[in-house]
Scaffold this active site. Structure first.
Site, mmCIF file in Angstrom:
data_model
loop_
_atom_site.group_PDB
_atom_site.id
_atom_site.type_symbol
_atom_site.label_atom_id
_atom_site.label_comp_id
_atom_site.label_asym_id
_atom_site.label_seq_id
_atom_site.Cartn_x
_atom_site.Cartn_y
_atom_site.Cartn_z
ATOM 1 N N CYS A 45 0.849 -1.186 0.000
ATOM 2 C CA CYS A 45 0.000 0.000 0.000
ATOM 3 C C CYS A 45 0.887 1.238 0.000
ATOM 4 O O CYS A 45 2.016 1.204 0.504
ATOM 5 C CB CYS A 45 -0.875 -0.034 1.272
ATOM 6 S SG CYS A 45 -1.865 1.425 1.579
ATOM 7 N N GLY A 46 0.386 2.322 -0.529
ATOM 8 C CA GLY A 46 1.125 3.579 -0.475
ATOM 9 C C GLY A 46 1.428 4.018 0.940
ATOM 10 O O GLY A 46 2.379 4.769 1.180
#
Length: 181
Positions: free
Chosen positions: A55-56
């Site tokens: 995930c970012g």
């Protein structure tokens, strides 16, 4: 009325003086597959986070570990609950998740088995957390990975933080919950 305590089901949060508290008998599965309940964390300030490895926001593991390391001896713990409900960003099995967290971010805080945080399969702990602290406009749904819940030593769900909230910015809230802020 003060002191009112109601618990309709085993995994329901407890309502006492209109404060929502987590139920420490709620069953959880550790990342190694062993079963436990939350009583191991009774009396501690907790930051409960739904996590993901792709995930970012994954670099937040670094800040979460720093908070855990800084305050663990004062009765604080981060609890990480991997979740694959947002963009399929936690697809791997438990051993891969654990190894990734340990090797890439030197995570030592407790990690648990992958869970659902929304929908019909929502884990009972997240049912409690979301009920106690709904999100924006009263929505209970978790919007993305790395949503964080701050829980006091007595189990009161004090605050909910969205994914964008950097763990490094939570130090004042953690200190206050520890009684030092």
């Amino acid at each position: 009325r003060s002191g009112f305590r109601q618990q309709s089901r085993l995994n329901d949060p407890v309502l006492e003086d209109k404060k929502m508290r987590i139920n420490y008998t709620t069953q959880v599965t550790r990342i190694d597959g062993t079963e436990a309940d939350l009583s191991d964390y009774s009396g501690q300030v907790l930051l409960i986070v739904n996590t993901a490895s792709a995930c970012g926001y994954t670099p937040q593991y670094r800040g979460l570990q720093a908070l855990h390391q800084r305050f663990k001896d004062q009765g604080f713990s981060v609890l990480g609950f991997p979740c694959n409900q947002f963009g399929g960003q936690e697809p791997g099995p438990a051993d891969e998740i654990r190894d990734f967290c340990e090797q890439k971010f030197s995570v030592t805080f407790p990690l648990f088995a992958k869970i659902d945080v929304n929908g019909t399969g929502t884990h009972p702990l997240y049912q409690q957390l979301k009920s106690a602290k709904p999100g924006l406009l009263g929505s209970q749904d978790i919007k993305w990975n790395f949503t964080k819940f701050l829980v006091s030593r007595d189990g009161e769900v004090q605050k909910r933080y969205g994914s964008q909230k950097d763990p490094n910015d939570l130090e004042p809230a953690v200190l206050e919950a520890l009684g030092e802020g």
